[in-house]
Design an enzyme around this catalytic site. Structure first.
Site, PDB file in Angstrom:
ATOM      1  N   ASN A  90      33.086  35.832  46.689  1.00  0.00           N
ATOM      2  CA  ASN A  90      32.632  35.042  47.833  1.00  0.00           C
ATOM      3  C   ASN A  90      33.808  34.358  48.518  1.00  0.00           C
ATOM      4  O   ASN A  90      34.770  33.958  47.873  1.00  0.00           O
ATOM      5  CB  ASN A  90      31.613  33.994  47.372  1.00  0.00           C
ATOM      6  CG  ASN A  90      30.394  34.646  46.743  1.00  0.00           C
ATOM      7  OD1 ASN A  90      30.049  35.766  47.100  1.00  0.00           O
ATOM      8  ND2 ASN A  90      29.765  33.953  45.808  1.00  0.00           N
ATOM      9  N   HIS A 107      38.451  38.134  47.244  1.00  0.00           N
ATOM     10  CA  HIS A 107      38.281  38.597  48.626  1.00  0.00           C
ATOM     11  C   HIS A 107      38.722  37.550  49.647  1.00  0.00           C
ATOM     12  O   HIS A 107      38.335  37.613  50.806  1.00  0.00           O
ATOM     13  CB  HIS A 107      36.826  39.010  48.870  1.00  0.00           C
ATOM     14  CG  HIS A 107      36.430  40.259  48.127  1.00  0.00           C
ATOM     15  ND1 HIS A 107      35.128  40.610  47.886  1.00  0.00           N
ATOM     16  CD2 HIS A 107      37.188  41.240  47.567  1.00  0.00           C
ATOM     17  CE1 HIS A 107      35.096  41.764  47.207  1.00  0.00           C
ATOM     18  NE2 HIS A 107      36.332  42.153  46.992  1.00  0.00           N
ATOM     19  N   CYS A 115      48.840  34.399  58.125  1.00  0.00           N
ATOM     20  CA  CYS A 115      49.640  34.701  59.312  1.00  0.00           C
ATOM     21  C   CYS A 115      49.994  36.180  59.327  1.00  0.00           C
ATOM     22  O   CYS A 115      50.649  36.682  58.419  1.00  0.00           O
ATOM     23  CB  CYS A 115      50.904  33.847  59.341  1.00  0.00           C
ATOM     24  SG  CYS A 115      51.962  34.253  60.751  1.00  0.00           S
ATOM     25  N   SER A 175      26.203  42.895  43.803  1.00  0.00           N
ATOM     26  CA  SER A 175      25.427  44.087  44.169  1.00  0.00           C
ATOM     27  C   SER A 175      25.855  45.303  43.364  1.00  0.00           C
ATOM     28  O   SER A 175      25.102  46.267  43.242  1.00  0.00           O
ATOM     29  CB  SER A 175      25.609  44.379  45.649  1.00  0.00           C
ATOM     30  OG  SER A 175      26.945  44.797  45.888  1.00  0.00           O
ATOM     31  N   ASN A 199      21.031  38.574  37.654  1.00  0.00           N
ATOM     32  CA  ASN A 199      20.837  39.014  39.031  1.00  0.00           C
ATOM     33  C   ASN A 199      19.386  38.847  39.433  1.00  0.00           C
ATOM     34  O   ASN A 199      18.486  38.863  38.594  1.00  0.00           O
ATOM     35  CB  ASN A 199      21.232  40.491  39.158  1.00  0.00           C
ATOM     36  CG  ASN A 199      22.021  40.761  40.423  1.00  0.00           C
ATOM     37  OD1 ASN A 199      21.996  39.982  41.371  1.00  0.00           O
ATOM     38  ND2 ASN A 199      22.733  41.875  40.437  1.00  0.00           N
ATOM     39  N   LEU A 200      19.172  38.731  40.745  1.00  0.00           N
ATOM     40  CA  LEU A 200      17.815  38.602  41.257  1.00  0.00           C
ATOM     41  C   LEU A 200      17.027  39.893  41.042  1.00  0.00           C
ATOM     42  O   LEU A 200      15.838  39.872  40.740  1.00  0.00           O
ATOM     43  CB  LEU A 200      17.878  38.262  42.747  1.00  0.00           C
ATOM     44  CG  LEU A 200      16.650  37.653  43.397  1.00  0.00           C
ATOM     45  CD1 LEU A 200      16.191  36.403  42.654  1.00  0.00           C
ATOM     46  CD2 LEU A 200      16.946  37.317  44.859  1.00  0.00           C
TER      47      LEU A 200
END
Ligand SMILES: [Zn+2]
Length: 229
Positions: A90, A107, A115, A175, A199-200
Site C-alpha cells: 500500500n 510500492h 525527482c 489479491s 483475506n476477505l
C-alpha cells in the site's frame, strides 16, 4: 524465543479504512484504468492528469483513519521488535499512523516525491501538479514516489532476506495477482516458514498457503495477533 515474522499487507487492509483499491469496480481505481494512471507511459503522455490523480489520492488518504488491523500490527511490532518485518504493497501511511515504525513500502508512498532529474526521494510537501522544485537539485520534475507497473519495487533484497529467515509468513488483504509480492509465500514456504493468509475472500494464490482464514482484516488480524503474543 518469539518467532520471526514477515507480514505482507495489501489493498484489503486499507479498504477497511475506506481507501479505494484497484479491485473495486472491476479493476478501476476511482474510475481510472490502471494503465492510464499507474504506468511510466501514462506519466509521459499526460503528466498533469497523473499528478492530479495522485494528489487527490494523497488527500483522500489523509482523511482516512487506521482500522483495528493496522493497530494490531503496530501492537505486534511493540511485542516482536526487529523480529517482525512489515512489508506493505500500500502507498498510504495508515500503518505509520497506527504506530508501526518499521514499514517497508515496496510500492512506494504517496507521502513521498521522487525527482525524475536527480533521483532524490523526499517528503511530498503538498500537491505535485504545481510542479514544485526538487529540494536537492531545483528541477521541477518531482513525480509521485510510487512504483508503477513495469518499474522495480523497493527493497526486494531486504524482503527476500527476511522471507528466507522467517518462521511465519502472513499475507493480509492481498489479491495474489501482483508479482513479485504474490511469490513471497513460495519463498517463505521453501525455507520452512508456516504460511497464513488472512483475506476477505479466497485469492488467486490461496492454495499456496498452509492456512487461509476468510473475513474482515479488522477482525482476523486482531485475533491472530492475540494468538501470537
Ligand atoms: Zn532533483
Amino acid at each position: 524465543m518469539s518467532p520471526r515474522v514477515v507480514v505482507l499487507t495489501g489493498a484489503g487492509i486499507s479498504a477497511e479504512s475506506g481507501v479505494p483499491t484497484f479491485r473495486d469496480a472491476g479493476g478501476l481505481w476511482e474510475g481510472h484504468r490502471v494503465e492510464d494512471v499507474a504506468t511510466p507511459e501514462a506519466f509521459e503522455r499526460e503528466p498533469d492528469s497523473v499528478q492530479r490523480f495522485y494528489d487527490a489520492r494523497r488527500r483522500a488518504v489523509a482523511a482516512a483513519i487506521p482500522n483495528p488491523a493496522h493497530l494490531a500490527l503496530a501492537r505486534l511490532e511493540r511485542e516482536l521488535g526487529d523480529r517482525l518485518l512489515l512489508v506493505t504493497q500500500n502507498i498510504d501511511d495508515l500503518h505509520e499512523r497506527a504506530g508501526s515504525r518499521r514499514v517497508v513500502h515496496m510500492h512506494g508512498e504517496l507521502s513521498s516525491a521522487l525527482c525524475a532529474a536527480c533521483g532524490t526521494r523526499g517528503a511530498a510537501a503538498g500537491d505535485l501538479d504545481e510542479w514544485p522544485p526538487c529540494p536537492a537539485c531545483g528541477e521541477r520534475m518531482l513525480r509521485p514516489d510510487v512504483v508503477w507497473f513495469g518499474e522495480m519495487p523497493y527493497e526486494l533484497d531486504v524482503i527476500e532476506q527476511a522471507l528466507v529467515g522467517c518462521d511465519v509468513f502472513v499475507a493480509i488483504g492481498t489479491s495474489g495477482a501482483v508479482y513479485p509480492a504474490a511469490g513471497f509465500v513460495l519463498i517463505a514456504a521453501e525455507y520452512g516458514a508456516r504460511t497464513l493468509e488472512l483475506n476477505l475472500a479466497e485469492s488467486e494464490i490461496t492454495p499456496l498457503f498452509d492456512e487461509t482464514r476468510l473475513g474482515p482484516a479488522s477482525v482476523l488480524v486482531t485475533e491472530w495477533v492475540d494468538e501470537l503474543v
